[in-house]
Enzyme design. Structure first.
Site, short mmCIF file in Angstrom:
data_model
loop_
_atom_site.label_atom_id
_atom_site.label_comp_id
_atom_site.label_asym_id
_atom_site.label_seq_id
_atom_site.Cartn_x
_atom_site.Cartn_y
_atom_site.Cartn_z
CG HIS A 232 -0.26 0.27 2.52
ND1 HIS A 232 -0.04 1.52 3.03
CD2 HIS A 232 0.28 -0.59 3.43
CE1 HIS A 232 0.57 1.43 4.19
NE2 HIS A 232 0.79 0.15 4.46
CB CYS A 233 1.18 4.25 -1.78
SG CYS A 233 -0.36 4.60 -2.63
CG MET A 234 -0.44 9.12 2.09
SD MET A 234 0.33 8.88 3.69
CE MET A 234 -0.25 10.32 4.56
NE ARG B 34 -3.17 5.68 -5.23
CZ ARG B 34 -3.25 6.54 -6.22
NH1 ARG B 34 -3.22 6.12 -7.46
NH2 ARG B 34 -3.36 7.83 -5.99
#
Length: 649
Positions: free
Chosen positions: A28-30, A32
């Protein structure tokens, strides 16, 4: 236990992408969850978009489900936890449903306070291996401790054997359900930690028990020529062997055709690791054992405080490597010649040092509820002389309290060495359980030694043995968990409009770009909120408001800030910069810190981002735009850091 909103959302996402078996890996990123999909024909894109809590879906090299800052990390963690892997690790192949996979041991929660290093990763892995076994350690250990006290009292003729021996035997059978086969449990959990097949890890652990060896023709130590003994190499040897297994198994799966993988890979993996374990790991430990026999006998001849301190200090490291078994013949010989073993009470001080250290950890780190409860359950077992829960679950992963506990064990051993001739009439569990076996009514000397180890373990650990990051974790525990509680309430209750008159300042100097012109559809479509993007001409980013760092991604490429007016702001530096894993990003801030407008957030190496082939355009969006009447960027072509950027009313 009722599922959290994050677990429910994660399960719904899995359902719409064809199940967890259709996912190769997940990160995951910030904002999504990013999934590598095995078969896109099984993915229901429209269904994904309709899930409550999903802001949108982006189809690129990975399938990106936009959830938003603050929630995405929790949802992603529950998803990998339910499968039993770590973020970024390959998912197991097959068609298992989420509910079936969810019964497997869950991956350990990420400790955001630990700075990454190879040594700390090793210690964390050891903790991950043993923490799931602590309930079994505690339950079986308490039963075994009671059996030990009763058994020792029977040997000392304080209880009638005809009346109580069967009770003791039954309790020992229950206790040995884990302790006699600990190597197998460790092998299974080690395999889960290192990404190998758990059943194969259990077999590797069982190899060290030498259950199939012909006693008439035993296998021999290739270094000394002496017969190998069961358990030689210890628990650490099992962990090391399973780590090798994980490397071999993963390597074979890359080259063995799928049609014969189920036959070839486990067979070759077990054969190779089995040979390494039997003919290298166990003999090396045995060779060390043989060398230690002479050293121990010399130490015993020296006697006094020195021998007591040395043996009490070194005993636990010997246990870790399975070297303590060399002491059994020494105990038996001492009992045969003198009527008691003076060695056993001294070695028992090592466990007492662990108890004192654990009490210190519970006192100083009491705000960390998980650790505190773990220690609370393991302490009675440790007092009764069964130290595995405290060693492997608490002190060893932190390293420093393990060392101070060993020193405290040496102090207790030194006290008994000073008294002299404090012996046990039989071999039995240590701790308080050993009291009935102390010879010649010298139990009070043994008790003084225990108290010395308890007290010194407590004092030394409290002063020198608690790592800084563990103190920080405990001190921030309530703040972290209250923030989680607020997020849950926020998602389960109807949101109210934010009344504000907020001017968001530019966090960096550069050219302004409308969000609609961004290539990333999650930002361009406005699904993450209204705002504007900046193409920065400087690497110095400042806070655009007075507020709290509500979310900070470990890679430092993205910040969530909640202003004092209640406006939630996301600053996402560059696109796909999460892949840099914090390279080129430097910040001393952490989640929960208060910032003022103009305070430095992060220093960024923009050239490094460009060299990596990534975009430096930085969107600044108001993630709770739907709750604010007006969110309007300024009408400018460029801004300097600190200029007005977005008006919220």
């Amino acid at each position: 236990m009722e599922k959290t909103i994050y677990e429910i959302l994660g399960q719904e996402i899995f359902d719409k992408v064809g199940g967890s078996g259709n996912v190769e890996k997940l990160i995951h990123c910030m904002t999504r969850v990013r999934m590598t999909i095995r078969d896109y024909s099984k993915v229901d894109i429209d269904g994904l978009k309709k899930i409550e809590g999903v802001l949108g879906v982006v189809e690129e090299e990975t399938l990106q489900v936009v959830i938003g800052p603050g929630k995405v990390n929790k949802v992603a963690q529950t998803m990998v936890d339910s499968v039993g892997v770590k973020l970024g690790d390959p998912f197991p192949k097959g068609t298992q449903t989420l509910d079936e996979i969810a019964q497997q041991n869950k991956a350990q929660a990420k400790n955001k306070y630990n700075k990454p290093s190879k040594f700390k990763n090793v210690m964390k892995s050891i903790s991950n291996i043993f923490v799931p076994m602590i309930p079994a350690f505690v339950g079986a250990g308490l039963i075994g401790g009671i059996a030990a006290v009763m058994g020792n009292m029977i040997v000392a003729k304080q209880l009638d054997a005809a009346t109580f021996q069967q009770f003791v035997d039954v309790m020992n059978i229950i206790k040995n359900g884990i302790f006699a086969y600990l190597a197998i449990y460790v092998g299974i959990n080690s395999a889960q930690e290192f990404g190998a097949t758990p059943a194969l890890g259990g077999v590797v652990g069982a190899v060290t028990l030498l259950s199939g060896m012909n006693p008439e023709m035993p296998l021999h130590n290739i270094f000394t020529g002496l017969p190998l003994s069961s358990g030689q190499g210890g628990i650490i040897g099992v962990i090391f062997a399973v780590w090798i297994l994980s490397i071999i198994e993963k390597g074979l799966r890359k080259v063995v055709p799928d049609s014969i993988d189920i036959i070839v890979t486990p067979t070759l993996s077990l054969l190779g690791v089995g040979l390494i374990t039997i003919f290298l790991i166990m003999p090396i430990a045995g060779a060390i054992s043989s060398g230690l026999v002479g050293a121990i006998n010399t130490t015993l001849r020296v006697g006094g405080v020195f021998s007591g301190f040395a043996l009490g200090t070194l005993f636990l490291p010997m246990v870790m490597f399975g070297l303590h078994q060399i002491l059994t013949p020494i105990h038996i010989e001492m009992i045969a010649k003198t009527g008691s073993t003076q060695l056993l009470p001294i070695l028992a001080m090592a466990g007492a040092g662990q108890v004192g250290a654990a009490i210190a950890l519970r006192v100083r780190l009491r705000k960390n509820k998980e650790l505190s409860n773990m220690i609370k359950g393991a302490l009675p077992v440790g007092i009764l002389g069964i130290g595995e829960p405290l060693i492997y679950g608490v002190t060893l992963p932190m390293v420093r309290p393990f060392v101070t506990a060993c020193i405290a064990g040496g102090i207790g051993g030194g006290v008994l060495g000073a008294f002299g001739n404090v012996g046990a009439i039989a071999i039995g569990p240590s701790g308080v359980a050993l009291l009935p076996l102390i010879a010649e009514n010298k139990w009070w000397m043994y008790a003084i030694g225990l108290l010395a180890a308890y007290i010194s373990g407590f004092v030394i650990t409290l002063a020198f043995g608690i790592p800084k990051e563990e103190k920080e974790k405990a001190d921030n525990y309530m703040a972290d968990h209250s923030e989680t509680a607020k997020l849950v309430v926020k998602e389960t209750l109807k949101r109210e409009n934010v009344e504000c008159n907020q001017v968001i300042k530019a966090p960096v100097s550069g050219e302004l770009i409308p969000l609609s012109e961004m290539k990333d559809q999650a930002f361009a479509s406005g699904m993450l909120g209204k705002g504007v993007a900046i193409r920065p001409d400087s690497g110095d980013f400042i806070s655009p408001v007075d507020g709290i760092i509500s979310v900070m991604f470990p890679s430092k490429h993205a910040f969530g800030i909640t202003s004092d007016e209640g406006v939630e702001i996301l600053i996402h530096i560059g696109m796909d910069t999460v892949t840099l894993d914090s390279r080129g990003f430097e910040s001393k801030l952490k989640q929960g810190d208060r910032v003022k407008t103009g305070d430095k957030l992060v220093t960024v190496d923009l050239e490094l981002i460009k060299e990596a082939g990534l975009e430096i355009i930085t969107p600044i969006v108001v993630t709770n735009s739907a709750d604010i009447s007006i969110v309007e960027p300024v009408n400018k072509l460029a801004v300097n850091a600190g200029d007005d950027l977005i008006i919220c009313k």
